[in-house]
Scaffold this motif. Sequence first.
Motif, mmCIF file in Angstrom:
data_model
loop_
_atom_site.group_PDB
_atom_site.id
_atom_site.type_symbol
_atom_site.label_atom_id
_atom_site.label_comp_id
_atom_site.label_asym_id
_atom_site.label_seq_id
_atom_site.Cartn_x
_atom_site.Cartn_y
_atom_site.Cartn_z
ATOM 1 N N GLU A 287 0.828 -1.210 0.000
ATOM 2 C CA GLU A 287 0.000 0.000 0.000
ATOM 3 C C GLU A 287 0.860 1.257 0.000
ATOM 4 O O GLU A 287 0.546 2.232 -0.694
ATOM 5 N N TYR A 317 -2.855 -14.071 0.124
ATOM 6 C CA TYR A 317 -3.664 -13.678 -1.027
ATOM 7 C C TYR A 317 -4.968 -13.010 -0.625
ATOM 8 O O TYR A 317 -5.507 -12.206 -1.399
ATOM 9 N N SER A 318 -5.498 -13.308 0.544
ATOM 10 C CA SER A 318 -6.729 -12.637 0.956
ATOM 11 C C SER A 318 -6.490 -11.141 1.125
ATOM 12 O O SER A 318 -7.293 -10.311 0.654
ATOM 13 N N ALA A 319 -5.364 -10.769 1.759
ATOM 14 C CA ALA A 319 -5.047 -9.345 1.920
ATOM 15 C C ALA A 319 -4.681 -8.712 0.585
ATOM 16 O O ALA A 319 -5.082 -7.570 0.288
ATOM 17 N N ASP A 321 -5.664 -9.661 -2.436
ATOM 18 C CA ASP A 321 -6.877 -9.542 -3.256
ATOM 19 C C ASP A 321 -7.639 -8.270 -2.907
ATOM 20 O O ASP A 321 -8.128 -7.548 -3.792
ATOM 21 N N GLU A 322 -7.747 -8.006 -1.625
ATOM 22 C CA GLU A 322 -8.492 -6.820 -1.174
ATOM 23 C C GLU A 322 -7.828 -5.540 -1.665
ATOM 24 O O GLU A 322 -8.501 -4.612 -2.138
ATOM 25 N N ILE A 323 -6.492 -5.471 -1.557
ATOM 26 C CA ILE A 323 -5.776 -4.279 -2.013
ATOM 27 C C ILE A 323 -5.913 -4.100 -3.519
ATOM 28 O O ILE A 323 -6.174 -2.990 -4.018
ATOM 29 N N CYS A 324 -5.740 -5.187 -4.265
ATOM 30 C CA CYS A 324 -5.815 -5.102 -5.730
ATOM 31 C C CYS A 324 -7.212 -4.679 -6.192
ATOM 32 O O CYS A 324 -7.350 -3.886 -7.132
ATOM 33 N N ALA A 325 -8.241 -5.207 -5.537
ATOM 34 C CA ALA A 325 -9.598 -4.830 -5.919
ATOM 35 C C ALA A 325 -9.837 -3.353 -5.650
ATOM 36 O O ALA A 325 -10.490 -2.648 -6.442
ATOM 37 N N ARG A 326 -9.321 -2.860 -4.548
ATOM 38 C CA ARG A 326 -9.508 -1.450 -4.195
ATOM 39 C C ARG A 326 -8.727 -0.523 -5.122
ATOM 40 O O ARG A 326 -9.198 0.573 -5.452
#
Length: 545
Positions: A287, A317-319, A321-326
């Motif tokens: 980030e 990957y859960s964290a 995935d969240e960053i990439c989607a945002r």
Amino acid sequence: MAWTGGDEQRPEIPFRQCPQLLEEQSATAVDRGPGGLRGHHEDTGVWTASRCRRSAGGGREWWHRRGCEARCRTAAKRRIVSRGDASPSRPRRSTRLAAQRPHDDGYHSRLFRCRVADVRAGHRRCRARRRTDRLEDRTSTEAGGDVATRTTAPQPAQGHREPEGAPSEPLPFVGLRAQGERLRQRIEQRLGRVLDHGAYVNGPEIEERERSLADFVGGGVTCVACSSGTDALVMALLEMGIGAGDVVFVPSFTFTATAEVVLLVGATPWYVDVDEQTMNLCPCDLERQIARARESGGGRRLRAVMAVDLFGLPADYSALDEICAREGLELIADSAQSFGAAQGGRRVGALAGLTATSFFPAKPLGGYGDGGAVFVTDAARAETLRSIREHGKGPDRYDIVRLGINGRLDSFQAAVLLVKLEVFGEETSRREALSRAYDEGLSGLPLWLPARREGAESAWAQYTLQVDDRDALRVSLQRRGVPTAVYYPLPMHLQPAYRSDSHPEGSLPVSERLCGRVVSLPMHPYQAAADTERVIEAVRSHFAD
């Protein structure tokens, strides 16, 4: 021991690398024999052969060639006085040595025949050992990518004495020989089928392998086989249309291919620090680096994040995935070292929309050469990847519709991997058991064991410790016949080919610190319990000394 015969008795027989020891050994034993000089370096255990050339002063300058490497001057130049250098007050070397011991007229010929017989016997042993060890020696080092190079351990100080009872034979770093003995018959049968049908590229084994790997991963993924893990990453970037003006975020503590492929497609790698415990890409620093990249301007487009499952442990990957989607970024999983691992009940290959892996021989599932695959959750993307794999072809072979590469896998490697996949689940369980044995045996020592994350299962491509005085540990283990390797000695942002103003030295402190602390121990599913105890005892003995 010096050659004391005349020129007429000296046949031109080249000396090659040979492990035989001389009767008189010193810090560096030297044997001046027919056609050249042999040297045995005690600090490296390497025999070198040489050729001489006449220097301007009439002496001889000896140059050493080690294996098939380029010629290099030896660390200590040795000047051998030639016959032309003899003086009236100092007899020739051959005369002095010959006069030191009585002999009959046939002494030199018998001596030479004995020496040649010894050397030839050594050569036969070397060739036999190289035939069985060549592949294992080549692959026992670089598990992080397509090239395996074990870094040389620091050498002990001059005058060091080996500990009593130190084993003479080092342990294997990977278990390719033991695995080959177990699977040899089945592999030969598979290779025989390839020879029978003659489809050496894109044969039926390719499609069978793709189905088998997809079934192993599960989750409805589609597998596209390719020629290497590096090509798998290139194909992934090309499929996404990433190129000039784009930014891809990559960890700095990784194998070179991760950053290399981004540059090959014309994009810019933006380096991210890693978590000090898992050694995988750190979501918090990701980030921070995304914010820095946006502030830097320059009209660059932020396109993707390439996470690496270092040493077999899947990234978070859960964290990610969240960053990439945002942030509107694509997520690529560089799982070259983690095929067979899982997270949250899903296997590697189904944890990201696009996953690249490698089947280099040293990997948990490895062939007998280069190989790789791309896994996608969208079947439509698989067709694009197959086109890219074969020069970007369209419906017709010579109808080129996009930029592509020659990334096809040969049928021989697919055949080998089909056999190895049959025992892969068992081998993964053995790796897990070995890692538990290491954890138990090495607990309580002043070092950091590999991290385990709840809900994640590692493939244990490597068992990597963190130690403050790594070089001292490596020397100590080397003396006890325990091989080690360092993955990796330099972070990507400090590599000469990858340096940039955006990431000067000191900007990614964890990656830089890890490069001076990590050391990997032998790890393979065929390691005997006695060998595991030997490794553990060697490490504990080092800290007890």
